[in-house]
Enzyme design. Structure first.
Site, short mmCIF file in Angstrom:
data_model
loop_
_atom_site.label_atom_id
_atom_site.label_comp_id
_atom_site.label_asym_id
_atom_site.label_seq_id
_atom_site.Cartn_x
_atom_site.Cartn_y
_atom_site.Cartn_z
N LYS A 190 6.18 7.40 2.82
CA LYS A 190 7.26 8.05 3.56
C LYS A 190 7.36 9.48 3.01
O LYS A 190 8.39 9.93 2.51
CB LYS A 190 8.57 7.26 3.36
CG LYS A 190 9.73 7.68 4.23
CD LYS A 190 9.60 7.33 5.70
CE LYS A 190 10.71 7.97 6.51
NZ LYS A 190 10.53 7.85 7.97
N ASP A 222 7.36 3.80 8.84
CA ASP A 222 8.01 3.38 10.10
C ASP A 222 6.98 3.26 11.21
O ASP A 222 7.02 2.33 12.03
CB ASP A 222 9.18 4.30 10.48
CG ASP A 222 8.85 5.78 10.37
OD1 ASP A 222 7.77 6.12 9.84
OD2 ASP A 222 9.66 6.61 10.84
N ASP A 246 6.00 -5.07 0.44
CA ASP A 246 6.76 -6.31 0.56
C ASP A 246 7.16 -6.54 2.01
O ASP A 246 6.95 -7.61 2.58
CB ASP A 246 8.00 -6.24 -0.33
CG ASP A 246 8.86 -7.49 -0.23
OD1 ASP A 246 8.29 -8.60 -0.28
OD2 ASP A 246 10.09 -7.36 -0.07
C1 IPM Z 1 7.30 -11.42 -2.67
C2 IPM Z 1 8.75 -11.80 -2.77
C3 IPM Z 1 9.33 -11.16 -4.02
C4 IPM Z 1 9.23 -9.65 -3.91
C5 IPM Z 1 10.79 -11.58 -4.32
C6 IPM Z 1 10.93 -13.09 -4.41
C7 IPM Z 1 11.33 -10.91 -5.56
O1 IPM Z 1 9.45 -11.43 -1.63
O2 IPM Z 1 6.53 -11.75 -3.57
O3 IPM Z 1 6.93 -10.78 -1.69
O4 IPM Z 1 10.11 -9.00 -3.31
O5 IPM Z 1 8.26 -9.10 -4.40
MN MN Z 2 8.24 -10.59 -0.05
#
Ligand code: IPM
Ligand code: MN
Length: 357
Positions: A190, A222, A246
């Protein structure tokens, strides 16, 4: 013959059920290919808090460091999700493990098995042939920056921070992988807003000069979120920061039909950790419904990446493919046309996978 010690860390919720299947698959591989795998188990997450008060007990961390690989389940418990004031949380165990083991690279392959074309909510003609490898940075960013409260607790902050070194080492892994695939890399940031993203882009641009055979495209996150659904075939290798990775990989899981299909490998300085990208799913825990394929495919990544056993790894992936070809499904990947008697529970589909190895 390989002699290896594997630590099984099932964690919470369906982590227990699916990891049991992943372990059986490793066992079957050892028997078939004449390897010697030994196992130990350890606690993390909510179950570790209940037993010891600590989401990552020292004993677990020590065992991890002394293993050749870790087969991991999931962490989390609903009791914390609606309690923002809880000081000790299952996820802290996961984050501490990533930091302590130096697991800075999280590989999330998004591969669609042809048989599951109709399991996704995206049109088959858009999906067909999609094959993406995400490199999510895993030990930096807003996850690990300074966080806190100020103004008598009425304001909260989380700092997103990256060093050049952190970007270089994940960037290099992604470029190297692109070289072995279709030589296309998308770097997601970003940079139009965030300073940490501008440094990210600077470093990826520098690396690009060393990998002139790899075609690099820079995207804002995005836009990536939109293109992933509109035209997933445009991606080969994607490299991005912890938080963006994530979110984008949960989105991308729909390209593979279900979160229940997606495996991941977390690698870095020491022991590698292999885990489904799905969570603890307490809504279906203990019901025997969970799809164990993400754990099974995580075991396949473990064999390949940590042990260098490519043939064995392919045998596992192939077994999953065969089971899908025979028409067996778990609930999450079944559709209106799946006959009722082909929808199996966690253990039953696990047995089918074992038969095919
Ligand atoms: C992942 C999960 C974790 C993260 C959580 C459970 C902390 O969502 O491994 O993707 O955000 O990394
Ligand atoms: Mn995750």
């Amino acid at each position: 013959m390989a002699k290896k010690h594997i630590l099984v860390v099932p964690g919470d919720g369906i982590g227990q059920e699916v990891t049991a299947v992943g372990k059986k698959v490793l066992d079957r591989i050892a028997a078939k290919y004449n390897h010697e795998f030994t196992y130990d188990e350890a606690l993390i997450g909510h179950v570790a808090i209940e037993a010891t008060g600590n989401p990552l007990p020292d004993e677990t961390l020590e065992k991890m460091k002394n293993s050749d690989a870790v087969l991991f389940g999931a962490v989390g418990h609903p009791k914390y999700d609606n309690d923002p004031t809880a000081k000790v949380r299952p996820e802290q165990g996961l984050l501490k493990m990533r930091k302590e083991l130096g697991l800075y690279a999280n590989l999330r392959p998004i591969k669609l098995f042809d048989e599951l074309l109709s399991a996704s909510s995206i049109k088959p003609e858009i999906l067909k042939g999609s094959d993406i490898l995400f490199f999510r940075e895993l030990t930096g960013d807003i996850y690990f920056g300074e966080k806190g409260r100020k103004n008598n607790g009425d304001t909260a902050y989380d700092v997103a921070e990256y060093s050049r070194y952190e970007v270089q080492r994940i960037g290099r892994k992604a470029f190297e992988a692109a070289r072995t695939r279709n030589k296309k890399l998308v770097s997601v940031d970003k940079a139009n807003v965030l300073e940490s993203s501008r440094l990210w882009r600077e470093e990826i641009q520098k690396l690009a000069l060393e990998y002139l055979d790899v075609e690099v495209e820079y995207q804002f996150v995005d836009a990536t979120a939109m293109i992933l659904i509109k035209d997933p075939k445009r991606f080969d290798v994607v490299v991005t920061a912890n938080l963006f990775g994530d979110i984008l990989t949960d989105e991308a899981s729909q390209i593979a039909g279900s979160m229940g299909m997606l495996a991941s490998a977390s690698i870095g300085d020491g022991t590698g950790v292999y885990e489904p990208i799905h969570g603890s799913a307490h809504d279906i825990t203990g019901m025997g419904l969970a799809n164990p394929m993400a754990s099974v495919l995580s075991a396949a990544l473990l064999l390949d990446i940590s042990f260098g056993l490519k043939e064995e790894s392919n045998a596992v992936i192939n077994a999953v493919d065969q089971v899908l070809k025979k028409g067996f499904r778990t609930k999450d990947i079944a559709d209106a046309n799946t006959p009722k008697d082909m929808i199996l529970g966690t253990d039953a589909i696990g047995e089918e996978i074992l038969k095919m190895i």
